[in-house]
Write a protein that holds these residues in place. Structure first.
Motif, mmCIF file in Angstrom:
data_model
loop_
_atom_site.group_PDB
_atom_site.id
_atom_site.type_symbol
_atom_site.label_atom_id
_atom_site.label_comp_id
_atom_site.label_asym_id
_atom_site.label_seq_id
_atom_site.Cartn_x
_atom_site.Cartn_y
_atom_site.Cartn_z
ATOM 1 N N VAL A 23 -0.029 22.228 5.904
ATOM 2 C CA VAL A 23 0.159 20.898 5.325
ATOM 3 C C VAL A 23 -1.068 20.053 5.625
ATOM 4 O O VAL A 23 -1.582 20.062 6.747
ATOM 5 N N LYS A 24 -1.536 19.346 4.606
ATOM 6 C CA LYS A 24 -2.691 18.468 4.779
ATOM 7 C C LYS A 24 -2.272 17.033 4.475
ATOM 8 O O LYS A 24 -1.418 16.797 3.620
ATOM 9 N N LEU A 25 -2.862 16.097 5.188
ATOM 10 C CA LEU A 25 -2.600 14.684 4.941
ATOM 11 C C LEU A 25 -3.643 14.136 3.988
ATOM 12 O O LEU A 25 -4.834 14.410 4.136
ATOM 13 N N ASP A 26 -3.193 13.359 3.027
ATOM 14 C CA ASP A 26 -4.074 12.728 2.057
ATOM 15 C C ASP A 26 -4.891 11.655 2.773
ATOM 16 O O ASP A 26 -4.335 10.778 3.430
ATOM 17 N N ARG A 27 -6.203 11.725 2.678
ATOM 18 C CA ARG A 27 -7.092 10.806 3.395
ATOM 19 C C ARG A 27 -7.450 9.554 2.598
ATOM 20 O O ARG A 27 -8.283 8.775 3.025
ATOM 21 N N ARG A 28 -6.809 9.354 1.444
ATOM 22 C CA ARG A 28 -7.070 8.120 0.705
ATOM 23 C C ARG A 28 -6.658 6.931 1.559
ATOM 24 O O ARG A 28 -5.798 7.030 2.432
ATOM 25 N N GLY B 185 0.414 -0.193 4.224
ATOM 26 C CA GLY B 185 1.540 0.527 3.629
ATOM 27 C C GLY B 185 1.233 2.012 3.604
ATOM 28 O O GLY B 185 0.454 2.526 4.402
ATOM 29 N N SER B 186 1.827 2.727 2.671
ATOM 30 C CA SER B 186 1.562 4.161 2.542
ATOM 31 C C SER B 186 0.581 4.397 1.392
ATOM 32 O O SER B 186 0.277 3.487 0.630
ATOM 33 N N ASN B 187 0.089 5.616 1.278
ATOM 34 C CA ASN B 187 -0.790 5.961 0.158
ATOM 35 C C ASN B 187 -0.071 6.868 -0.835
ATOM 36 O O ASN B 187 -0.683 7.633 -1.556
ATOM 37 N N VAL B 188 1.257 6.774 -0.884
ATOM 38 C CA VAL B 188 2.071 7.578 -1.799
ATOM 39 C C VAL B 188 2.159 6.869 -3.144
ATOM 40 O O VAL B 188 2.517 5.699 -3.212
ATOM 41 N N ASP B 189 1.803 7.579 -4.208
ATOM 42 C CA ASP B 189 1.941 7.082 -5.575
ATOM 43 C C ASP B 189 3.140 7.802 -6.189
ATOM 44 O O ASP B 189 3.108 9.023 -6.391
ATOM 45 N N LEU B 190 4.188 7.052 -6.484
ATOM 46 C CA LEU B 190 5.420 7.675 -6.965
ATOM 47 C C LEU B 190 5.238 8.426 -8.277
ATOM 48 O O LEU B 190 5.895 9.453 -8.499
ATOM 49 N N MET B 191 4.366 7.977 -9.141
ATOM 50 C CA MET B 191 4.137 8.679 -10.411
ATOM 51 C C MET B 191 3.547 10.070 -10.159
ATOM 52 O O MET B 191 3.934 11.044 -10.800
ATOM 53 N N ILE B 192 2.624 10.161 -9.217
ATOM 54 C CA ILE B 192 2.030 11.460 -8.864
ATOM 55 C C ILE B 192 3.090 12.361 -8.248
ATOM 56 O O ILE B 192 3.179 13.548 -8.564
ATOM 57 N N GLU B 193 3.915 11.804 -7.390
ATOM 58 C CA GLU B 193 4.951 12.607 -6.739
ATOM 59 C C GLU B 193 5.979 13.109 -7.746
ATOM 60 O O GLU B 193 6.413 14.265 -7.667
ATOM 61 N N ILE B 194 6.359 12.276 -8.689
ATOM 62 C CA ILE B 194 7.318 12.703 -9.711
ATOM 63 C C ILE B 194 6.716 13.809 -10.570
ATOM 64 O O ILE B 194 7.378 14.801 -10.897
ATOM 65 N N ALA B 195 5.437 13.666 -10.929
ATOM 66 C CA ALA B 195 4.765 14.709 -11.709
ATOM 67 C C ALA B 195 4.663 16.005 -10.910
ATOM 68 O O ALA B 195 4.896 17.102 -11.447
#
Length: 128
Positions: free
Chosen positions: A60-65, A86-96
């Motif tokens: 598992v790798k952590l996103d460094r954005r 906050g977090s660097n999670v983009d829900l649109m990317i996760e849904i895709a």
């Protein structure tokens, strides 16, 4: 090992890898509003198993954005300017990603089932 078992092994390894990917995507979605949370990604690796290549989930790798800066002066984690990370999670990317993993899982499941059916049909033919 027969070609049928190699095919079943390849499908099963892909099913396991996609299941790991789906688990991490769901973790990302559930932690989208968690302050300081970094998106997790899972690369796939090809590994040799009994002379055949199979796929498995890598480390598992952590996103460094950069983490988003959210303005909320009343938040307990807010600094003197009223911002917190906050977090660097983009829900649109996760849904895709979830949809892609689901479709890949379904395709591998279909391949597994078809291989099993072909093997069963071959055994029926050999018995006659």
């Amino acid at each position: 090992m027969s070609d049928f078992s190699h095919s079943l092994s390849a499908s099963a390894s892909a099913l396991r890898a996609q299941a790991v990917r789906l688990r991490h995507v769901s973790e990302n979605i559930s932690n989208a509003d968690t302050p300081g949370y970094r998106r997790k990604t899972v690369p796939f690796e090809t590994v040799e198993n009994a002379g055949r290549d199979v796929v498995q989930a890598g480390r598992v790798k952590l996103d460094r954005r950069a983490l988003s800066r959210i303005y909320d002066p009343g938040h307990p984690l807010a600094d003197e300017t009223g911002h917190y990370r906050g977090s660097n999670v983009d829900l649109m990317i996760e849904i895709a990603d979830a949809r892609e993993a689901q479709r890949s899982y379904e395709a591998n499941l279909k391949m597994f089932d078809q291989t099993r059916q072909m093997s069963s049909s071959l055994m029926d033919l050999l018995r006659k």
